[in-house]
Write an enzyme that holds these catalytic residues in place. Sequence first.
Site, mmCIF file in Angstrom:
data_model
loop_
_atom_site.group_PDB
_atom_site.id
_atom_site.type_symbol
_atom_site.label_atom_id
_atom_site.label_comp_id
_atom_site.label_asym_id
_atom_site.label_seq_id
_atom_site.Cartn_x
_atom_site.Cartn_y
_atom_site.Cartn_z
ATOM 1 N N ASN A 101 83.098 47.239 63.253
ATOM 2 C CA ASN A 101 83.196 46.666 64.590
ATOM 3 C C ASN A 101 82.789 47.629 65.706
ATOM 4 O OD1 ASN A 101 85.383 48.319 64.431
ATOM 5 N ND2 ASN A 101 86.852 46.868 65.280
ATOM 6 N N CYS A 102 82.128 48.721 65.382
ATOM 7 C CA CYS A 102 81.648 49.646 66.412
ATOM 8 C C CYS A 102 80.234 49.252 66.838
ATOM 9 C CB CYS A 102 81.617 51.090 65.892
ATOM 10 S SG CYS A 102 83.235 51.813 65.706
ATOM 11 N N LEU A 103 79.982 49.354 68.124
ATOM 12 C CA LEU A 103 78.652 49.037 68.639
ATOM 13 C C LEU A 103 77.692 50.163 68.375
ATOM 14 C CD1 LEU A 103 79.745 47.498 72.030
ATOM 15 C CD2 LEU A 103 79.155 46.295 69.939
#
Length: 103
Positions: A101-103
Amino acid sequence: MAYERDHLGFLQDARQWDMQWVHQSAEALNLEITDIDEQIIQALRDFYFEYDLSPAMRPLVKHIKQTVGPDQGNSIWLMQRYGESPARTLALLAGLPKPKNCL
């Protein structure tokens, strides 16, 4: 050593990881690696090989708090040390895939 990286610069195979990778990656991020950083990176690698998962921020904070200590196991300290996305930065340093879920 030539490292195989993905399109975002993350190590393709976590087993290729070594301290040279850490120092090259840290240099690119303008970070100086300390003993605490090495402890955090090793704790993150242990987490990954136990759970087959690069932790997002909340599980990362909890794991660092349990394994390294409460001073480093808080989101404020981690963001001050590793920037706005500590989970992403630490995964990169630890030679792990980018957390989901990290950009």
